[in-house]
Enzyme design. Structure first.
Site, mmCIF file in Angstrom:
data_model
loop_
_atom_site.group_PDB
_atom_site.id
_atom_site.type_symbol
_atom_site.label_atom_id
_atom_site.label_comp_id
_atom_site.label_asym_id
_atom_site.label_seq_id
_atom_site.Cartn_x
_atom_site.Cartn_y
_atom_site.Cartn_z
ATOM 1 C CG LEU A 89 0.575 12.170 9.948
ATOM 2 C CD1 LEU A 89 2.067 12.434 10.072
ATOM 3 C CD2 LEU A 89 0.332 10.731 9.473
ATOM 4 C CB VAL B 17 -7.034 9.115 16.014
ATOM 5 C CG1 VAL B 17 -6.898 7.865 16.833
ATOM 6 C CG2 VAL B 17 -7.174 10.312 16.924
ATOM 7 C CB ILE B 18 -8.246 8.362 10.895
ATOM 8 C CG1 ILE B 18 -9.565 8.304 11.676
ATOM 9 C CG2 ILE B 18 -8.349 7.572 9.581
ATOM 10 C CD1 ILE B 18 -10.776 8.805 10.914
ATOM 11 C CG HIS C 163 7.187 -8.593 39.749
ATOM 12 N ND1 HIS C 163 7.881 -7.630 39.056
ATOM 13 C CD2 HIS C 163 7.954 -9.722 39.747
ATOM 14 C CE1 HIS C 163 9.038 -8.145 38.650
ATOM 15 N NE2 HIS C 163 9.104 -9.415 39.055
#
Ligand SMILES: Cc1cc2nc3c(=O)[nH]c(=O)nc-3n(C[C@H](O)[C@H](O)[C@H](O)COP(=O)(O)OP(=O)(O)OC[C@H]3O[C@@H](n4cnc5c(N)ncnc54)[C@H](O)[C@@H]3O)c2cc1C
Ligand SMILES: NC(=O)c1ccc[n+]([C@@H]2O[C@H](COP(=O)([O-])OP(=O)(O)OC[C@H]3O[C@@H](n4cnc5c(N)ncnc54)[C@H](O)[C@@H]3O)[C@@H](O)[C@H]2O)c1
Length: 470
Positions: free
Chosen positions: A181, A183-184, A441
């Site tokens: 687990l 990034v890929i 904002h």
């Protein structure tokens, strides 16, 4: 034997960037590339993965629509074949664009074969039909990329795929174990889970995507855990079965149709017979590369991209290709290599919410000199409107310089926040000065401002004046 000023090995993003600069300086070069053209990024990496993630996010977004008064979304269905077709069509377009510059090279400069060293200046190229040819080059840039790690015992198990083969599938699988687990694994695991695939995630380490901040880790486990079950601290083992693959981890085992092995990537330097060039390897099996010049110490050989085994990401590969090319041009002019400084380190997983870091990670900090500011997005207007108000930013600043040294986060639209933070980090702007920059904002960036204000309270004895003095 053919003699050239420069040989570049690898037609990927690093080699491509180097070639662009070398071409401007000399016509005496060859590019050697084994197998297909089109770069890892376009063919099996950044781009097909982002197409899949986009489709998954679009589908997942539908869940948020009924509360906004949009009806009928429960009729939406995923057509796995059409999803994969879209991924492949988009991918082919990206590959086509990437291939064009190589296609324009004259045939005698574009050698489609595997390179390996004969000696310091000589490369032997082996073509697919078994022919060989030797090329002598004054300077050599190695940009051969990396390949997915796949344990030998897993290689013959039917149903095991890596990112190299995953995008070739005609349809989506039904039940998948994602092993690793990083990034890929996280990006693809979450995307297919959101498209209805039954996914189980198994990871040997005790974290996800390399997160080192314990609070960001907890938040990530909670949020990504909504999409698919995560088992950490478990090294998986596989067995072939009649209907698929049995995955054993800890005390448990499950049977799946497919295993996505996302165990990391290995630099391709080991295929180049570096010993023939007199290159000594260190304890990691790698040559000693000076990362400020990209030169293998005291040699005419430079390395760029994933092959360095350092930062396996695209903009770094391109920078390293640039640095290698600048220094090759210097060497051709009898100059000494120039030293370059890396940009602020930046890494992100395009999960939802995005996970990432800039500068130093939590694990690299000296707690005695660091203040930490944080925010969790819960009360902010725009994320609430978007129904994406969960996450956590943690920013680290040096108590003396009062500048950011790094940060980790799981945050809505975190990919943009991470860029802004990396920019002010590289420009070494004090936290008070960042607070005097404009914040529109309503925006996600207001969440960044809350975290910066939290940090400022700890860094300064007096409240920061958040306006610029005339
Ligand atoms: C699934 C996935 C998703 C990714 N997503 C992202 C992302 O979102 N963002 C990001 O920044 N990065 C991402 N990356 C990483 C990024 O794709 C790589 O860092 C980058 O493509 C590396 O480029 P490169 O030039 O070093 O190697 P490559 O593009 O792999 O090029 C190397 C070339 O050298 C050739 N070669 C190898 N050995 C030899 C030899 N002996 N002789 C001749 N030629 C040889 C290879 O065949 C290949 O054509 C992702 C990677 C993967 C796998
Ligand atoms: N968004 C992006 O920028 C992006 C996306 C994808 C890939 N990439 C690049 O590609 C590189 C490779 O990605 P990756 O995810 O394959 O590598 P990684 O190193 O990030 O993750 C691999 C994971 O697999 C785990 N692992 C290894 N063996 C295992 C086992 N037997 N059982 C269970 N877990 C195991 C490791 O602990 C690690 O967490 C990354 O370093 C990244 O730079 C970048």
């Amino acid at each position: 034997m053919r003699q050239v000023d420069v040989a570049i090995v690898g037609a990927g993003s690093a080699g491509y960037t180097a070639l662009g600069l070398i071409k401007q300086h000399t016509d005496s070069f060859v590019l050697i590339n084994e197998g297909w053209y089109g770069t890892t990024c376009a063919k099996v990496g950044c781009m097909p993965s982002k197409v899949l993630i986009q489709i998954a996010d679009d589908f997942d977004r539908l869940k948020k629509l009924p509360v906004e008064g949009i009806e009928g979304v429960d009729q939406a269905r995923v057509n796995g074949e059409a999803v994969m077709k879209r991924v492949q069509t988009m991918r082919d377009g990206f590959v086509e664009k990437t291939i064009t510059p190589w296609q324009k090279l004259p045939a005698d400069k574009n050698l489609n074969g595997r390179a390996a060293f004969i000696d310091t200046n000589t490369l032997e190229i082996t073509y697919a039909d078994g022919r060989t040819e030797q090329v002598q080059a004054k300077q050599i840039i190695l940009a051969p990329g990396s390949r997915p790690v796949l344990p030998p015992l897993w290689q013959d198990i039917e149903g095991v795929v890596t990112s190299d083969t995953f995008f070739e599938q005609a349809s989506l699988p039904k039940k998948v174990a994602v092993i690793g687990l990083g990034v890929i694994g996280l990006e693809l695991g979450q995307a297919i889970a959101r498209l209805g695939v039954e996914v189980v995630g198994i990871e040997m380490a005790d974290t996800l995507a390399g997160i080192s901040d314990p609070e960001v880790r907890s938040k990530a486990l909670e949020l990504i855990g909504h999409d698919f079950p995560l088992y950490l601290g478990q090294a998986a083992q596989l067995e072939s079965t009649e209907n698929g693959v049995k995955v054993n981890f800890g005390e448990q085992s499950i049977e799946v149709d497919q295993v996505l092995a996302a165990l990391g990537r290995r630099p391709n330097l080991d295929t180049l017979k570096l010993a023939n060039a007199g290159i000594v390897l260190n304890e990691r099996g790698m040559p000693d590369i000076d990362l400020s010049t990209m030169r293998i110490k005291s040699s005419n050989i430079y390395v760029a991209g994933d092959a360095t085994g350092q930062k396996a990401i695209l903009h770094e590969a391109a920078d390293e290709g640039r640095i290698a090319a600048y220094n090759v041009i210097q060497a051709l002019q009898q100059g000494e290599p120039k030293h370059y400084q890396a940009r602020t380190e930046l890494g992100m997983a395009f999960t939802h919410p995005n996970i990432g870091f800039f500068g130093k990670r939590f694990v690299e900090l000296d707690p005695n000199h660091i203040a930490i500011g944080s925010y969790n997005f819960n009360m902010l207007g725009r994320p609430r409107v978007m129904q994406e108000f969960e996450g956590l930013i943690r920013l680290y600043a040096d108590k003396t310089s009062k500048c950011l040294v790094g940060g980790e986060m799981i945050a809505p639209r975190g990919e943009h926040l991470l860029h802004q933070l990396a920019w002010v980090h590289q420009l070494k702007v004090e936290v008070a000065e960042i607070l005097r920059l404009p914040f529109y904002h309503p925006n996600i960036e207001e969440g960044l401002r809350v975290a910066l204000r939290d940090l400022a309270k700890q860094l300064y004895n007096e409240p920061v004046e958040e306006v610029v003095k005339a």
